[in-house]
Design a protein around this motif. Sequence first.
Motif, short mmCIF file in Angstrom:
data_model
loop_
_atom_site.label_atom_id
_atom_site.label_comp_id
_atom_site.label_asym_id
_atom_site.label_seq_id
_atom_site.Cartn_x
_atom_site.Cartn_y
_atom_site.Cartn_z
N MET A 26 0.85 -1.17 0.00
CA MET A 26 0.00 0.00 0.00
C MET A 26 0.90 1.24 0.00
O MET A 26 1.96 1.24 0.62
CB MET A 26 -0.91 -0.01 1.22
N LYS A 27 0.42 2.27 -0.70
CA LYS A 27 1.15 3.53 -0.78
C LYS A 27 0.15 4.68 -0.68
O LYS A 27 -1.06 4.47 -0.71
CB LYS A 27 1.94 3.61 -2.08
N THR A 28 0.67 5.91 -0.59
CA THR A 28 -0.17 7.10 -0.64
C THR A 28 0.38 8.04 -1.69
O THR A 28 1.56 7.99 -2.04
CB THR A 28 -0.24 7.82 0.72
N ALA A 29 -0.50 8.93 -2.18
CA ALA A 29 -0.09 9.92 -3.19
C ALA A 29 -1.18 10.98 -3.29
O ALA A 29 -2.29 10.81 -2.77
CB ALA A 29 0.12 9.26 -4.55
N SER A 30 -0.85 12.05 -3.99
CA SER A 30 -1.87 13.07 -4.26
C SER A 30 -2.63 12.69 -5.52
O SER A 30 -2.14 11.95 -6.37
CB SER A 30 -1.22 14.45 -4.43
N TRP A 31 -3.84 13.21 -5.64
CA TRP A 31 -4.64 12.96 -6.84
C TRP A 31 -3.85 13.34 -8.09
O TRP A 31 -3.93 12.64 -9.10
CB TRP A 31 -5.93 13.77 -6.81
N SER A 32 -3.13 14.43 -8.03
CA SER A 32 -2.39 14.90 -9.21
C SER A 32 -1.05 14.20 -9.38
O SER A 32 -0.43 14.34 -10.42
CB SER A 32 -2.17 16.41 -9.12
N GLY A 33 -0.63 13.43 -8.39
CA GLY A 33 0.69 12.83 -8.44
C GLY A 33 0.73 11.37 -8.82
O GLY A 33 1.80 10.79 -8.91
N TYR A 34 -0.43 10.75 -9.04
CA TYR A 34 -0.42 9.33 -9.36
C TYR A 34 -1.50 9.01 -10.38
O TYR A 34 -2.66 9.36 -10.18
CB TYR A 34 -0.65 8.50 -8.09
N GLU B 75 -1.99 -2.99 -6.11
CA GLU B 75 -1.61 -2.45 -4.81
C GLU B 75 -2.42 -1.18 -4.57
O GLU B 75 -2.45 -0.29 -5.42
CB GLU B 75 -0.12 -2.12 -4.79
N PRO B 76 -3.08 -1.06 -3.42
CA PRO B 76 -3.84 0.16 -3.15
C PRO B 76 -2.92 1.39 -3.02
O PRO B 76 -1.87 1.31 -2.39
CB PRO B 76 -4.53 -0.12 -1.81
N VAL B 77 -3.37 2.48 -3.63
CA VAL B 77 -2.68 3.78 -3.50
C VAL B 77 -3.74 4.76 -3.02
O VAL B 77 -4.69 5.08 -3.76
CB VAL B 77 -2.05 4.24 -4.82
N LEU B 78 -3.60 5.21 -1.76
CA LEU B 78 -4.59 6.10 -1.14
C LEU B 78 -4.35 7.53 -1.60
O LEU B 78 -3.24 8.05 -1.48
CB LEU B 78 -4.48 6.00 0.37
N LEU B 79 -5.41 8.16 -2.10
CA LEU B 79 -5.29 9.49 -2.69
C LEU B 79 -6.11 10.55 -1.98
O LEU B 79 -7.24 10.31 -1.57
CB LEU B 79 -5.76 9.44 -4.16
N CYS B 80 -5.51 11.74 -1.86
CA CYS B 80 -6.21 12.95 -1.47
C CYS B 80 -5.51 14.11 -2.17
O CYS B 80 -4.66 13.90 -3.03
CB CYS B 80 -6.32 13.10 0.04
N ARG C 93 -1.25 10.72 5.28
CA ARG C 93 -0.05 10.34 6.02
C ARG C 93 -0.43 9.94 7.45
O ARG C 93 0.23 9.12 8.06
CB ARG C 93 0.99 11.47 6.00
N MET C 94 -1.50 10.51 7.98
CA MET C 94 -2.01 10.08 9.29
C MET C 94 -2.50 8.64 9.20
O MET C 94 -2.27 7.85 10.11
CB MET C 94 -3.13 11.01 9.75
N VAL C 95 -3.15 8.30 8.09
CA VAL C 95 -3.59 6.92 7.88
C VAL C 95 -2.37 6.00 7.80
O VAL C 95 -2.34 4.93 8.41
CB VAL C 95 -4.45 6.79 6.60
N ALA C 96 -1.35 6.42 7.06
CA ALA C 96 -0.13 5.62 6.94
C ALA C 96 0.50 5.38 8.31
O ALA C 96 0.90 4.24 8.63
CB ALA C 96 0.85 6.31 6.00
N PRO D 297 4.58 3.94 2.21
CA PRO D 297 5.34 5.09 1.72
C PRO D 297 4.51 6.02 0.84
O PRO D 297 3.48 5.62 0.28
CB PRO D 297 6.47 4.45 0.92
N GLU D 298 4.98 7.23 0.71
CA GLU D 298 4.39 8.24 -0.18
C GLU D 298 5.06 8.12 -1.54
O GLU D 298 6.28 8.11 -1.65
CB GLU D 298 4.63 9.64 0.40
N LEU D 299 4.23 8.05 -2.58
CA LEU D 299 4.75 8.08 -3.95
C LEU D 299 4.98 9.54 -4.32
O LEU D 299 4.07 10.36 -4.22
CB LEU D 299 3.76 7.46 -4.92
N LEU D 300 6.17 9.85 -4.77
CA LEU D 300 6.49 11.23 -5.09
C LEU D 300 6.45 11.52 -6.58
O LEU D 300 6.43 12.67 -6.98
CB LEU D 300 7.86 11.60 -4.52
N ALA D 301 6.45 10.51 -7.40
CA ALA D 301 6.47 10.72 -8.84
C ALA D 301 5.18 10.14 -9.46
O ALA D 301 4.60 9.20 -8.94
CB ALA D 301 7.67 10.05 -9.46
N ILE D 302 4.79 10.71 -10.58
CA ILE D 302 3.63 10.20 -11.30
C ILE D 302 4.01 8.85 -11.90
O ILE D 302 5.05 8.70 -12.51
CB ILE D 302 3.19 11.18 -12.41
N GLU D 303 3.14 7.88 -11.70
CA GLU D 303 3.36 6.54 -12.27
C GLU D 303 2.19 6.16 -13.14
O GLU D 303 1.12 6.62 -12.98
CB GLU D 303 3.53 5.52 -11.14
#
Length: 117
Positions: A1-9, A76-81, A96-99, A111-117
Motif C-alpha cells: 500500500m502507498k499514498t499519493a496526491s490525486w495529481s501525483g499518481y 496495490e492500493p494507493v490512497l489518494l487525497c 499520512r495520518m492513515v499511513a 510510503p508516499e509516492l512522489l512521482a507520477i506513475e
Amino acid sequence: MKTASWSGYRGAGRVGISIGHPRWLPDVPRYPPLMPRRSMLRLPYDRYLELYTEQLAKLDPERVVADLTALAAGHEPVLLCYERPPFAPDNWCHRRMVADWLEKRLGLVVPELLAIE
C-alpha cells in the motif's frame, strides 16, 4: 500500500480517501471511512489530528486494509487525497495520518509516492 496526491499518481490501484475527488476521475473508487468530516477541513493541525485519530480509533485496521485491497481490484492500493508533498507543519495531510496509523497498528509501512506513475 502507498499514498499519493490525486495529481501525483495516474496508475492502477487508486482509492480516494478525500471528501471530494477530481471531476476528471469520476470512476476511481472511494473509501468513506477514511474521509475526514467536512467540519474538520479548516481546523488547525493539532485539533484535526485529535479528531481524526478518534475517527481512526473506531476502525478495525485489518478490515480497512482488506477493504482497500478489494477496492484496488487486484492492484496495490494507493490512497489518494489532494495535498501535495513536501509535507511540513503548514502543509500536512490526512493520508499520512492513515499511513502512520497502519504502521502503528499493523506494522505496515505505507510510503508516499512522489512521482507520477
